[in-house]
Design a protein around this motif. Sequence first.
Motif, mmCIF file in Angstrom:
data_model
loop_
_atom_site.group_PDB
_atom_site.id
_atom_site.type_symbol
_atom_site.label_atom_id
_atom_site.label_comp_id
_atom_site.label_asym_id
_atom_site.label_seq_id
_atom_site.Cartn_x
_atom_site.Cartn_y
_atom_site.Cartn_z
ATOM 1 N N ARG A 74 0.853 -1.178 0.000
ATOM 2 C CA ARG A 74 0.000 0.000 0.000
ATOM 3 C C ARG A 74 0.894 1.234 0.000
ATOM 4 N N VAL A 75 0.579 2.202 -0.851
ATOM 5 C CA VAL A 75 1.369 3.421 -0.957
ATOM 6 C C VAL A 75 0.520 4.591 -0.479
ATOM 7 N N LEU A 76 1.081 5.380 0.424
ATOM 8 C CA LEU A 76 0.438 6.589 0.907
ATOM 9 C C LEU A 76 1.494 7.670 0.948
ATOM 10 N N ARG A 80 5.515 3.363 1.990
ATOM 11 C CA ARG A 80 5.011 2.084 1.481
ATOM 12 C C ARG A 80 4.802 1.157 2.656
ATOM 13 N N TYR A 81 3.621 0.546 2.707
ATOM 14 C CA TYR A 81 3.238 -0.346 3.799
ATOM 15 C C TYR A 81 3.090 -1.760 3.257
ATOM 16 N N GLU A 93 4.095 -15.483 12.863
ATOM 17 C CA GLU A 93 4.780 -14.202 13.024
ATOM 18 C C GLU A 93 4.253 -13.250 11.962
ATOM 19 N N THR A 94 3.735 -12.125 12.390
ATOM 20 C CA THR A 94 3.240 -11.110 11.464
ATOM 21 C C THR A 94 4.138 -9.892 11.579
ATOM 22 N N THR A 95 4.712 -9.475 10.460
ATOM 23 C CA THR A 95 5.570 -8.304 10.424
ATOM 24 C C THR A 95 4.907 -7.242 9.562
ATOM 25 N N SER A 96 4.586 -6.109 10.173
ATOM 26 C CA SER A 96 4.004 -4.972 9.454
ATOM 27 C C SER A 96 5.083 -3.901 9.356
ATOM 28 N N THR A 97 5.362 -3.459 8.130
ATOM 29 C CA THR A 97 6.483 -2.540 7.904
ATOM 30 C C THR A 97 6.041 -1.340 7.087
ATOM 31 N N VAL A 98 6.554 -0.168 7.458
ATOM 32 C CA VAL A 98 6.418 1.040 6.645
ATOM 33 C C VAL A 98 7.825 1.446 6.216
ATOM 34 N N ARG A 108 14.454 4.309 5.757
ATOM 35 C CA ARG A 108 14.023 3.931 7.106
ATOM 36 C C ARG A 108 12.939 2.870 6.966
ATOM 37 N N ALA A 109 13.072 1.814 7.751
ATOM 38 C CA ALA A 109 12.055 0.763 7.842
ATOM 39 C C ALA A 109 11.604 0.697 9.294
ATOM 40 N N MET A 110 10.312 0.868 9.518
ATOM 41 C CA MET A 110 9.752 0.752 10.867
ATOM 42 C C MET A 110 8.832 -0.459 10.858
#
Length: 148
Positions: A74-76, A80-81, A93-98, A108-110
């Motif tokens: 998803r792009v905002l 990018r998410y 294991e669920t990894t959600s990254t922006v 930067r990756a959060m």
Amino acid sequence: MCFPRLRISVFFSCLMAASSAAVATQLPVRKAGHWQLTTVAATIGMKTFDACIAATDPIITGIGDKNCTTSDVRVLGDERYVDVVCMTSAGKETTSTVLTGNFSTWYRAMSKITFDPPQDGVAHMGVTIDGKYLGPDCPSNMYTGNVR
């Protein structure tokens, strides 16, 4: 908390991703060469290390892994998410990254990683990675390759 620390170390020493054409076209690609990566997480504190990144090295661990599924990217604005869900011997294991940055000189990756069931009493953790491009040439003694 041994397992989460090991998982974070492996996860962020690679920062690998990219498999399906749909995801690969939307996920950013880091410029190949010598990068300095700084990770910050409550369980490990702040760590800085160097990595030799190839143009083909993915940026998020788990994408393309046979035990993982990936959401659409998803792009905002300039962010990018993406979510990656992996089934391991310990559970889901669920990894959600922006992701933000120009990926040629910095990024930067959060990420938020959720463990179901919790691992070593840890249900979720957050990690931030800052990447800084140092140049096209990697020192000969630097690790190159994909670690998971």
